[in-house]
Design a protein around this motif. Structure first.
Motif, short mmCIF file in Angstrom:
data_model
loop_
_atom_site.label_atom_id
_atom_site.label_comp_id
_atom_site.label_asym_id
_atom_site.label_seq_id
_atom_site.Cartn_x
_atom_site.Cartn_y
_atom_site.Cartn_z
N ILE A 201 0.81 -1.22 0.00
CA ILE A 201 0.00 0.00 0.00
C ILE A 201 0.85 1.27 0.00
O ILE A 201 0.32 2.38 0.08
CB ILE A 201 -0.96 0.03 1.22
CG1 ILE A 201 -0.17 -0.01 2.54
CG2 ILE A 201 -1.93 -1.15 1.14
CD1 ILE A 201 -1.03 0.17 3.77
N GLY A 202 2.17 1.12 -0.12
CA GLY A 202 3.04 2.29 -0.16
C GLY A 202 3.20 2.82 -1.58
O GLY A 202 2.42 2.50 -2.48
N ASN A 203 4.24 3.63 -1.77
CA ASN A 203 4.47 4.21 -3.10
C ASN A 203 5.95 4.29 -3.41
O ASN A 203 6.79 3.76 -2.67
CB ASN A 203 3.82 5.59 -3.21
CG ASN A 203 4.58 6.66 -2.44
OD1 ASN A 203 5.34 6.36 -1.53
ND2 ASN A 203 4.39 7.91 -2.82
N VAL A 204 6.28 4.92 -4.53
CA VAL A 204 7.67 5.19 -4.92
C VAL A 204 7.84 6.70 -5.04
O VAL A 204 6.97 7.39 -5.59
CB VAL A 204 8.02 4.52 -6.26
CG1 VAL A 204 9.41 4.95 -6.73
CG2 VAL A 204 7.95 3.01 -6.14
N ILE A 205 8.97 7.20 -4.55
CA ILE A 205 9.32 8.60 -4.71
C ILE A 205 10.64 8.69 -5.46
O ILE A 205 11.65 8.12 -5.02
CB ILE A 205 9.44 9.32 -3.35
CG1 ILE A 205 8.10 9.31 -2.62
CG2 ILE A 205 9.94 10.76 -3.54
CD1 ILE A 205 8.16 9.89 -1.21
N MET A 223 4.62 -0.46 3.09
CA MET A 223 4.07 0.74 3.71
C MET A 223 5.14 1.82 3.60
O MET A 223 6.33 1.51 3.56
CB MET A 223 3.71 0.51 5.17
CG MET A 223 2.59 -0.47 5.40
SD MET A 223 2.17 -0.66 7.15
CE MET A 223 3.63 -1.54 7.71
N GLY A 224 4.74 3.07 3.54
CA GLY A 224 5.73 4.14 3.39
C GLY A 224 6.15 4.28 1.93
O GLY A 224 5.33 4.15 1.02
N HIS A 242 10.87 -3.41 -2.76
CA HIS A 242 10.07 -2.51 -1.93
C HIS A 242 10.85 -1.98 -0.72
O HIS A 242 11.67 -2.66 -0.13
CB HIS A 242 8.77 -3.19 -1.46
CG HIS A 242 8.96 -4.51 -0.79
ND1 HIS A 242 7.94 -5.39 -0.59
CD2 HIS A 242 10.05 -5.13 -0.28
CE1 HIS A 242 8.37 -6.46 0.02
NE2 HIS A 242 9.66 -6.32 0.23
N ASN A 243 10.58 -0.71 -0.40
CA ASN A 243 11.14 0.00 0.76
C ASN A 243 12.65 0.21 0.69
O ASN A 243 13.28 0.57 1.68
CB ASN A 243 10.78 -0.72 2.06
CG ASN A 243 9.29 -0.65 2.36
OD1 ASN A 243 8.55 -1.58 2.03
ND2 ASN A 243 8.86 0.45 2.96
#
Length: 340
Positions: A201-205, A223-224, A242-243
């Motif tokens: 449910i997180g995203n990429v920046i 998350m995050g 992820h993360n």
């Protein structure tokens, strides 16, 4: 592109030796130069070509002294390689800025916003509640998911997929086929031996000035956020899980893989086919050699690692010097054993 030599010299802060009113329309290799082209001479191995080239002009360093007569014009600059690079940058910027408008068919949801001087190629798609800056270029079949934010002057090349909630900064470039923000590899083992998907449910920046190569993938966070920091450069066919956090100005070459929740420092170099396991911290200015496997954190900045298990480079070279002579060492041991 059509410029006089005088105009190019002004861009490069150089000086024309010859006819500054002659025009060039393209960039040529010095050994393939033809009339209307401009080339450069930075490597002395190519010096013989300058006397035969048919290029209209050649960019040379200020200390170049010809030993024979020339058929071409010269543009003298402080450093020929840097000067030609600057010309390439100006040419690329000119080509990119010339793309403005909308090709049909393309789609943008009514709830989304896009700035002025943007380009939307045929079959590009922009989902709901997106905010896209000025001079953004979306090439054909680029897909922008819901709630995506894209900064000014960013280029999304053909077939790239930007998944929902991704945030991309200014002056970024996403090459063809890259996928930003797809689900991370998260599965929980069950008692019956099967695996159950864990919602991601997180995203990429992506911060400003990030480049992502063709067919590379950056997974969204569980998350995050998965974060690629300012100035990072990612080659083709790279997997970032992820993360993960990639530090500023870090470069990652083709086929490298970064496992989940690992933090890579600033100004690191990750060579091709390197693999880094999850939940590690890699110090600033670390260099990871090609095909190197990293299984533990690196705490000392400036470390260079090489080899399958990623041991210190000096130790690896010492060990390898023994390894490559193992057959001869074994023969010597057998001879010694026979003498006992």
């Amino acid at each position: 592109m059509e410029f006089t030599l005088g105009q190019i010299a002004a861009i490069l802060q150089g000086k024309v030796e010859g006819d500054e009113n002659q025009k060039v329309t393209r960039l040529d290799k010095i050994q393939e130069g033809k009339q209307g082209g401009i080339s450069f001479l930075a490597n002395e191995k190519y010096t013989p070509f300058i006397y035969d080239t048919e290029a209209t002009a050649v960019i040379v360093s200020s200390d170049f002294i010809p030993t024979k007569s020339l058929k071409t014009n010269l543009i003298r600059v402080e450093d020929a390689y840097s000067g030609f690079t600057k010309l390439l940058e100006a040419y690329a910027m000119l080509m990119k800025s010339s793309l403005v408008g909308v090709e049909e068919p393309s789609f943008i949801d009514s709830s989304s916003q896009i700035g002025e001087q943007a380009y939307r190629g045929a079959f590009s798609y922009i989902g709901k509640n997106c905010k896209i800056g000025t001079s953004v270029k979306l090439h054909s079949h680029a897909h922008i998911g819901d709630r995506v934010q894209i900064g000014d002057n960013t280029i999304i090349h053909a077939g790239a997929k930007i998944c929902a909630d991704t945030v991309i900064g200014n002056n970024c470039e996403i090459h063809p086929g890259a996928v930003i923000g797809s689900d991370g590899f998260g599965f929980a083992p069950q008692e019956d031996g099967t695996y159950k998907a864990i919602p991601q449910i997180g995203n990429v920046i992506l911060e400003d000035n990030v480049s992502v190569g063709a067919n590379s993938t950056i997974d969204c966070a569980t998350m995050g956020s998965t974060v690629i920091k300012r100035g990072a450069k990612i080659d083709n066919l790279v997997q970032i899980a992820h993360n993960v956090i990639i530090g500023e100005n870090t470069v990652i070459a083709s086929q490298a893989g970064i496992s989940g929740s690992t933090v890579i420092g600033n100004n690191c170099i990750i060579a091709g086919k390197a693999g880094i396991v999850g939940h590690l911290k890699i110090a600033d200015n670390t260099t990871v050699g090609a095909n190197t496997g990293i299984s533990k954190s690196v705490s000392k900045p400036g470390t260079t690692l090489f080899g399958y298990m990623g041991i210190d480079m000096k130790n690896f070279l010492k060990s390898y010097s023994i390894f490559k002579n193992l057959e001869a060492i074994e023969d010597r041991i057998r001879e010694l054993e026979k003498k006992q």
